[in-house]
Design an enzyme around this catalytic site. Structure first.
Site, short mmCIF file in Angstrom:
data_model
loop_
_atom_site.label_atom_id
_atom_site.label_comp_id
_atom_site.label_asym_id
_atom_site.label_seq_id
_atom_site.Cartn_x
_atom_site.Cartn_y
_atom_site.Cartn_z
N CYS A 11 0.83 -1.20 0.00
CA CYS A 11 0.00 0.00 0.00
C CYS A 11 0.88 1.27 0.00
O CYS A 11 2.10 1.19 0.13
CB CYS A 11 -0.92 0.01 1.22
SG CYS A 11 -0.02 0.14 2.78
N CYS A 14 3.10 1.73 3.01
CA CYS A 14 4.24 0.80 3.01
C CYS A 14 5.35 1.33 2.10
O CYS A 14 6.53 1.26 2.45
CB CYS A 14 3.79 -0.58 2.53
SG CYS A 14 2.53 -1.33 3.58
#
Length: 78
Positions: A11, A14
Site C-alpha cells: 500500500c 508501506c
C-alpha cells in the site's frame, strides 16, 4: 549490514515507509538490506496485525502507520 524488512500489502504507506528507510540509510552513509514482505502469512508470523510493520535484524520495531523521520533514523544508525 542491517537487514530491514517492511511488512505490508504494498500500500501507499508501506511504500512511503520503505522509501523513508532507504533515504535515511543513504543520508547516514549506512549500508542496509531492505526487503519488502507482502506475504500475509509471513507478516502474521511476526505478530504484526496492522501495517506497515518494520523489522530490523529480526526484531519488530514498528507496526501500524507511517513512522516519523527521527524513528526511521534511529533504526539505521543504531
Amino acid at each position: 549490514m542491517k537487514q530491514i524488512k517492511v511488512l505490508g500489502s504494498g500500500c501507499r504507506n508501506c511504500e512511503i515507509t520503505a522509501n523513508a528507510i532507504a533515504k535515511a540509510a543513504q543520508q547516514a552513509g549506512v549500508e542496509i538490506e531492505l526487503e519488502k514482505v507482502t506475504d500475509i502469512a509471513e507478516i502474521m508470523g511476526y505478530g504484526v496485525m496492522s501495517t506497515p510493520g518494520v523489522v530490523v535484524d529480526g526484531k519488530v520495531v514498528h507496526a501500524g502507520g507511517v513512522p516519523g523521520p527521527d524513528q526511521v533514523r534511529s533504526w539505521v544508525v543504531e
